[in-house]
Scaffold this motif. Structure first.
Motif, PDB file in Angstrom:
ATOM      1  N   ARG A  10       0.839  -1.270  -0.127  1.00 59.52           N
ATOM      2  CA  ARG A  10       0.017  -0.002   0.024  1.00 59.52           C
ATOM      3  C   ARG A  10       0.808   1.354  -0.048  1.00 59.52           C
ATOM      4  NH1 ARG A  10      -3.331  -3.018   3.508  1.00 59.52           N
ATOM      5  NH2 ARG A  10      -2.286  -2.316   5.228  1.00 59.52           N
ATOM      6  N   ALA A  11       1.799   1.386   0.759  1.00 57.20           N
ATOM      7  CA  ALA A  11       3.020   2.411   0.704  1.00 57.20           C
ATOM      8  C   ALA A  11       3.511   2.693  -0.521  1.00 57.20           C
ATOM      9  CB  ALA A  11       4.066   2.089   1.959  1.00 57.20           C
ATOM     10  N   GLU A  12       3.960   1.557  -1.231  1.00 61.24           N
ATOM     11  CA  GLU A  12       4.535   1.576  -2.478  1.00 61.24           C
ATOM     12  C   GLU A  12       3.384   2.354  -3.438  1.00 61.24           C
ATOM     13  OE1 GLU A  12       6.332  -2.119  -3.360  1.00 61.24           O
ATOM     14  OE2 GLU A  12       8.242  -1.584  -2.103  1.00 61.24           O
ATOM     15  N   ALA A  13       2.168   1.747  -3.462  1.00 60.13           N
ATOM     16  CA  ALA A  13       1.359   2.134  -4.190  1.00 60.13           C
ATOM     17  C   ALA A  13       1.201   3.627  -4.174  1.00 60.13           C
ATOM     18  CB  ALA A  13       0.147   1.313  -4.189  1.00 60.13           C
ATOM     19  N   ARG A  14       0.921   4.182  -3.054  1.00 55.79           N
ATOM     20  CA  ARG A  14       0.594   5.428  -2.488  1.00 55.79           C
ATOM     21  C   ARG A  14       1.827   6.454  -2.961  1.00 55.79           C
ATOM     22  NH1 ARG A  14      -1.029   9.987  -2.336  1.00 55.79           N
ATOM     23  NH2 ARG A  14      -1.814  10.977  -0.377  1.00 55.79           N
ATOM     24  N   HIS A  15       3.014   6.089  -2.668  1.00 57.47           N
ATOM     25  CA  HIS A  15       4.316   6.614  -3.238  1.00 57.47           C
ATOM     26  C   HIS A  15       4.190   6.913  -4.783  1.00 57.47           C
ATOM     27  CE1 HIS A  15       6.561   5.172   0.519  1.00 57.47           C
ATOM     28  NE2 HIS A  15       5.769   5.872   0.837  1.00 57.47           N
ATOM     29  N   ASP A  16       3.934   5.724  -5.408  1.00 58.32           N
ATOM     30  CA  ASP A  16       3.728   6.027  -7.074  1.00 58.32           C
ATOM     31  C   ASP A  16       2.732   7.029  -7.478  1.00 58.32           C
ATOM     32  OD1 ASP A  16       6.068   4.144  -6.969  1.00 58.32           O
ATOM     33  OD2 ASP A  16       4.834   2.284  -7.597  1.00 58.32           O
ATOM     34  N   PHE A 112       1.676   7.535   4.433  1.00 59.39           N
ATOM     35  CA  PHE A 112       2.699   7.087   3.524  1.00 59.39           C
ATOM     36  C   PHE A 112       3.211   8.123   2.783  1.00 59.39           C
ATOM     37  CE2 PHE A 112      -0.623   3.673   2.980  1.00 59.39           C
ATOM     38  CZ  PHE A 112      -0.042   2.677   3.792  1.00 59.39           C
ATOM     39  N   VAL A 113       2.592   9.504   2.861  1.00 62.23           N
ATOM     40  CA  VAL A 113       3.322  10.810   2.118  1.00 62.23           C
ATOM     41  C   VAL A 113       2.934  11.663   3.071  1.00 62.23           C
ATOM     42  CG1 VAL A 113       3.630  12.248   0.220  1.00 62.23           C
ATOM     43  CG2 VAL A 113       2.993   9.881  -0.270  1.00 62.23           C
ATOM     44  N   SER A 114       4.129  12.490   3.817  1.00 65.16           N
ATOM     45  CA  SER A 114       3.796  13.508   4.718  1.00 65.16           C
ATOM     46  C   SER A 114       4.628  14.715   4.296  1.00 65.16           C
ATOM     47  CB  SER A 114       4.281  13.107   6.155  1.00 65.16           C
ATOM     48  OG  SER A 114       3.838  11.671   6.379  1.00 65.16           O
ATOM     49  N   ASP A 115       4.099  15.950   4.848  1.00 65.77           N
ATOM     50  CA  ASP A 115       4.910  17.272   4.648  1.00 65.77           C
ATOM     51  C   ASP A 115       5.730  17.319   5.686  1.00 65.77           C
ATOM     52  OD1 ASP A 115       2.957  18.209   2.733  1.00 65.77           O
ATOM     53  OD2 ASP A 115       1.587  18.980   4.424  1.00 65.77           O
ATOM     54  N   THR A 116       7.025  17.870   5.243  1.00 70.61           N
ATOM     55  CA  THR A 116       8.154  18.265   6.063  1.00 70.61           C
ATOM     56  C   THR A 116       8.121  19.889   6.120  1.00 70.61           C
ATOM     57  OG1 THR A 116       9.660  18.511   4.118  1.00 70.61           O
ATOM     58  CG2 THR A 116       9.414  16.447   5.120  1.00 70.61           C
ATOM     59  N   CYS A 117       9.112  20.219   6.999  1.00 71.93           N
ATOM     60  CA  CYS A 117       9.232  21.697   7.061  1.00 71.93           C
ATOM     61  C   CYS A 117       9.654  22.182   5.661  1.00 71.93           C
ATOM     62  CB  CYS A 117      10.320  21.910   8.418  1.00 71.93           C
ATOM     63  SG  CYS A 117       9.792  23.023   9.504  1.00 71.93           S
ATOM     64  N   LYS A 118      10.436  21.526   5.003  1.00 73.54           N
ATOM     65  CA  LYS A 118      11.138  22.118   3.780  1.00 73.54           C
ATOM     66  C   LYS A 118       9.758  22.151   2.747  1.00 73.54           C
ATOM     67  CE  LYS A 118      15.871  21.265   3.678  1.00 73.54           C
ATOM     68  NZ  LYS A 118      16.970  20.511   2.835  1.00 73.54           N
ATOM     69  N   SER A 119       9.221  21.068   2.727  1.00 72.91           N
ATOM     70  CA  SER A 119       8.028  21.197   1.748  1.00 72.91           C
ATOM     71  C   SER A 119       7.099  22.080   1.977  1.00 72.91           C
ATOM     72  CB  SER A 119       7.160  19.504   1.725  1.00 72.91           C
ATOM     73  OG  SER A 119       6.795  19.568   3.054  1.00 72.91           O
ATOM     74  N   LYS A 120       6.862  22.421   3.385  1.00 74.21           N
ATOM     75  CA  LYS A 120       5.835  23.411   3.617  1.00 74.21           C
ATOM     76  C   LYS A 120       6.314  24.792   3.115  1.00 74.21           C
ATOM     77  CE  LYS A 120       3.525  21.105   7.461  1.00 74.21           C
ATOM     78  NZ  LYS A 120       3.055  21.109   8.820  1.00 74.21           N
ATOM     79  N   VAL A 121       7.518  25.003   3.467  1.00 71.02           N
ATOM     80  CA  VAL A 121       8.062  26.351   3.115  1.00 71.02           C
ATOM     81  C   VAL A 121       8.314  26.467   1.547  1.00 71.02           C
ATOM     82  CG1 VAL A 121      10.169  27.757   3.059  1.00 71.02           C
ATOM     83  CG2 VAL A 121       9.647  26.654   5.223  1.00 71.02           C
TER      84      VAL A 121
END
Length: 163
Positions: A10-16, A112-121
């Protein structure tokens, strides 16, 4: 298949899926941005060329009209230049969105996919630049409308003015 293996699948599918969505949005956003900028550049550039040609044609016979058309031509030229500036803002906004997408964290647990501080900026920067780009293109259209208004006024004034 164990629960752990199912979770990994499921994680790999969500990443793709996330990666394909980002690429799809990137492509469509670029195409829409290019079309909006292209149309504004063509319209304003055409107005500048037509205005200069008209002024050149009437300058010897109606110098007052030709001189009163210089401000509208400058408005059209400013609009065309602002489209170029908007293109720069659009490029950097897309760069920021791509940087945001490349800085998400892929995990092996839900979601499976999360924001990071960098991605939010980077997302914030992209949103801000996108708004500036939209406002700059809107200003180009406002300058076009203003220039058309000035042309109309100059032509009407020349029409009623004694020869």
């Amino acid at each position: 298949m164990t629960e752990h293996e199912k979770n990994l699948a499921r994680a790999e599918a969500r990443h793709d899926l996330h990666t394909s969505r980002v690429m799809s949005l990137w492509d469509s956003t670029i195409q829409f941005s290019l079309e909006a900028l292209r149309i504004a550049a063509i319209v304003n550039g055409g107005a500048v060329v037509a205005g200069i040609a008209f002024v050149g044609a009437v300058y010897n016979t109606k110098a007052t009209l030709a001189e009163s058309l210089m401000l509208p031509i400058m408005a059209f030229a400013a609009a065309a230049a602002s489209v170029g500036v908007a293109a720069g803002f659009a490029y950097f906004s897309q760069f920021s969105f791509t940087a945001a997408a490349s800085n998400y964290e892929y995990t092996w647990e839900h979601p499976f996919v999360s924001d990071t501080c960098k991605s939010k900026v980077w997302q914030w920067i992209g949103n801000a630049l996108q708004i500036v780009s939209i406002l700059t293109v809107s200003a180009a259209y406002a300058a076009l409308i203003y220039g058309c208004h000035l042309v109309y006024g100059a032509v009407m004034a020349a029409r009623v003015a004694p020869a």
